[in-house]
Design a protein around this motif. Structure first.
Motif, mmCIF file in Angstrom:
data_model
loop_
_atom_site.group_PDB
_atom_site.id
_atom_site.type_symbol
_atom_site.label_atom_id
_atom_site.label_comp_id
_atom_site.label_asym_id
_atom_site.label_seq_id
_atom_site.Cartn_x
_atom_site.Cartn_y
_atom_site.Cartn_z
ATOM 1 N N VAL A 85 10.829 1.162 2.412
ATOM 2 C CA VAL A 85 9.676 0.158 2.145
ATOM 3 C C VAL A 85 10.198 -0.867 1.072
ATOM 4 C CG1 VAL A 85 7.589 0.062 0.721
ATOM 5 C CG2 VAL A 85 7.430 1.850 2.495
ATOM 6 N N GLY A 86 11.077 -0.105 0.230
ATOM 7 C CA GLY A 86 11.768 -1.180 -0.719
ATOM 8 C C GLY A 86 12.675 -2.088 -0.301
ATOM 9 N N ALA A 138 -3.572 -8.626 -2.631
ATOM 10 C CA ALA A 138 -4.778 -8.265 -1.867
ATOM 11 C C ALA A 138 -4.882 -6.675 -2.067
ATOM 12 C CB ALA A 138 -4.424 -8.482 -0.437
ATOM 13 N N VAL A 139 -3.882 -5.987 -2.075
ATOM 14 C CA VAL A 139 -3.872 -4.567 -2.325
ATOM 15 C C VAL A 139 -4.285 -4.190 -3.566
ATOM 16 C CG1 VAL A 139 -2.686 -2.481 -2.238
ATOM 17 C CG2 VAL A 139 -2.139 -3.998 -0.418
ATOM 18 N N TYR A 144 0.853 -1.141 -0.116
ATOM 19 C CA TYR A 144 0.005 0.053 0.176
ATOM 20 C C TYR A 144 1.105 1.313 -0.146
ATOM 21 C CZ TYR A 144 -3.328 3.325 1.723
ATOM 22 O OH TYR A 144 -4.219 4.395 1.962
ATOM 23 N N LEU A 145 1.838 1.403 0.873
ATOM 24 C CA LEU A 145 2.593 2.579 0.795
ATOM 25 C C LEU A 145 3.377 2.745 -0.332
ATOM 26 C CD1 LEU A 145 3.881 2.379 4.575
ATOM 27 C CD2 LEU A 145 2.164 3.788 3.618
ATOM 28 N N GLY A 146 4.055 1.419 -0.698
ATOM 29 C CA GLY A 146 4.842 1.572 -2.109
ATOM 30 C C GLY A 146 3.997 2.237 -3.361
ATOM 31 N N GLU A 147 2.774 1.939 -3.418
ATOM 32 C CA GLU A 147 1.790 2.506 -4.394
ATOM 33 C C GLU A 147 1.571 4.051 -4.105
ATOM 34 O OE1 GLU A 147 -1.891 0.702 -4.521
ATOM 35 O OE2 GLU A 147 -1.200 -0.989 -5.859
ATOM 36 N N ARG A 148 1.501 4.348 -2.832
ATOM 37 C CA ARG A 148 1.232 5.744 -2.748
ATOM 38 C C ARG A 148 2.389 6.908 -2.291
ATOM 39 N NH1 ARG A 148 -2.893 6.922 2.157
ATOM 40 N NH2 ARG A 148 -2.677 8.760 1.149
ATOM 41 N N PHE A 149 3.604 6.174 -1.789
ATOM 42 C CA PHE A 149 4.819 6.921 -1.608
ATOM 43 C C PHE A 149 6.158 6.523 -2.284
ATOM 44 C CE2 PHE A 149 1.681 7.123 1.919
ATOM 45 C CZ PHE A 149 1.529 8.367 2.052
#
Length: 478
Positions: A205-206, A226-227, A101-106
């Motif tokens: 995150v990476g 799931a995301v 989720y964070l990878g997609e957004r940030f």
């Protein structure tokens, strides 16, 4: 701190180790153990400094979605997202979903801090210094955990053995040690170089995604799917049930931290407890001259080194006890030795196995809803009495019941009541009757809390006899 940290708060656990206050539908992170805030709210407030932190992401069980939203709103905390786990899983799937989720957004360079929602932490200068060291270490491509300086040979915590000093002030992580027996815990404290494992992490995150891909690819694949297949529901992100449910059930420690070569630990001097037992609550509490911690209304005579907790207005009279926990909730009382309080879970399992006591492990007489909540006051044959409380501006669903009629008496505030095609204001000391099968709705149009006494009568009074026709909160069931 130039790069802000994104807090990821894990709030999905259903632990009952603080029974009878903690129940499966209202676990310890959402109750007030001590003070005027819940542990979840205290966690939110620790990450409220917007010069250091972005707005937090919360990952929780779908059953707790309204508790999360309401408790955040109550303290004026905005959230960056609320991810809903469709089924219970261990920490690795939840962490992997948060990373996706964070990878997609940030993006992959986003810096996350993983926090439990039910820990007690002194967030003073020592805490902020540990955050600074952890941030610098995480930006140097390490997965950082926080090691707490042990104050006793505790057997309820995991331990971390510290390795070499790193340029940032952190230490290499030599190994994890499972919860030890007392003799081993004493030996580790005597030897030095060991910390308690706090379960708090910080990393890019990476980097965490790459380590999940290397060591737990099935967990990562399930989380990403799931995301990707998630859908929005009001302010919530519902993870795809089939994808998330297919993930291996494994902790982030086992999945990644015990295998990666990139782990580091920040030895930390701030006060910390996971509040995993009544003994832990006693240790942190303000003690009187006899070593007793009293929370709520109580009178003690000849009592020493004991914890006495009273909820819901009960006054406890305790005499001639030592090293005991006496905990009274609205509908149950627990009495046991503090040294045995780690074993409360066994007692809860026995209660849950009996039909006559199972409800005592599941829910409190007070249940919370997105519009407020209700307290069960009296159950009888073909009748039930509840106290309803409705937040300002909130309303219940438009609904009807097949098996019961309801009588509502307004005791505080003004109620707007819909019955069929009519709408009527009901003021303090006034009442209204809702016939069985009639469409109805309760709304608080005012600026203060609305309180009603509800008397239900009928052949069946279960919560599943609610047929919702319209709902502001997207609910399908009671």
């Amino acid at each position: 701190m130039s790069q802000k940290i994104i807090p990821v708060i894990m709030a999905g656990g259903k632990g009952t180790r603080l029974w009878p206050l903690s129940r499966s539908s209202a676990p310890k992170q959402f109750i007030q153990v001590a003070g005027d805030r819940t542990l979840f709210q205290a966690t939110l407030l620790r990450v409220a400094d917007r010069t250091v932190y972005e707005a937090p992401v919360v990952i929780t069980n779908q059953d707790f979605r309204f508790l999360v939203a309401e408790q955040a709103r109550d303290i004026g905390m905005s959230l960056s997202g609320i991810l809903l786990e469709p089924v219970a899983r261990n920490t690795a799937p939840a962490v992997a979903a948060a990373c996706a989720y964070l990878g997609e957004r940030f993006g992959d360079d986003a810096l996350l801090q993983l926090l439990a929602s039910d820990h007690e932490i002194d967030a003073g200068d020592a805490y902020m210094e540990a955050i600074r060291i952890a941030r610098d270490t995480a930006l140097a491509d390490r997965i950082v955990t926080f090691g707490i300086a042990p104050t006793e040979p505790a057997t309820g915590y995991g331990y971390i053995e510290l390795g070499d000093l790193l340029p940032t002030g952190a230490r290499a992580l030599r190994r994890f040690v499972e919860k030890p027996p007392l003799e081993k815990a004493e030996a580790m404290l005597a030897a030095g170089g060991f910390s308690w494992n706090s379960g708090i992490f910080m990393c890019r995150v990476g980097l965490l995604v790459s380590e999940l891909k290397r060591f737990a690819p099935a967990v990562l694949d399930a989380a990403v799917a799931a995301v990707e297949k998630a859908h929005r529901d009001l302010d919530f992100v519902r993870l795809d049930p089939e994808s998330f449910g297919g993930s291996p059930d494994i902790s982030i420690d086992y999945a990644v931290m015990e295998k990666t070569e990139n782990a580091a630990v920040v030895p930390s001097a701030f006060a910390w407890s996971d509040l995993g037992s009544w003994d832990a609550v006693w240790k942190l509490g303000a003690k009187d001259e006899a070593g007793n911690v009293v929370l709520g209304n109580a009178t003690l005579i000849n009592a020493e080194n004991s914890l006495v907790v009273s909820r819901a207005g009960h006054h406890l009279a305790v005499q001639g006890v030592r090293d005991m926990a006496v905990i009274a909730s609205e509908d149950a009382v627990y009495v046991g030795r503090l040294e045995d309080s780690q074993e409360v879970g066994k007692l809860v399992k026995r209660l849950a196995a009996e039909a006559s006591t199972a409800r005592l492990t599941e829910s409190h007489p007070t249940s919370y809803r997105p519009w407020g909540g209700f307290t069960s006051l009296l159950d009888g044959d073909r009748f039930q009495v509840n106290r309803l409380f409705v937040l300002p501006g909130k309303r219940l669903s438009l609904q009807r019941h097949h098996h019961r009629a309801e009588h509502w008496i307004c005791v505080k505030g003004v109620a707007e009541v819909t019955i069929g095609d009519s709408v009527r204001l009901v003021r303090e000391n006034e009442s209204i009757f809702i016939p069985q099968g009639e469409v109805h709705r309760l709304h608080n149009p005012g600026k203060i809390l609305l309180e009603m006494v509800e008397v239900q009568t009928g052949a069946y009074l279960g919560q599943d006899d609610i047929i919702r026709l319209e709902d502001d909160y997207g609910r399908e069931k009671a």
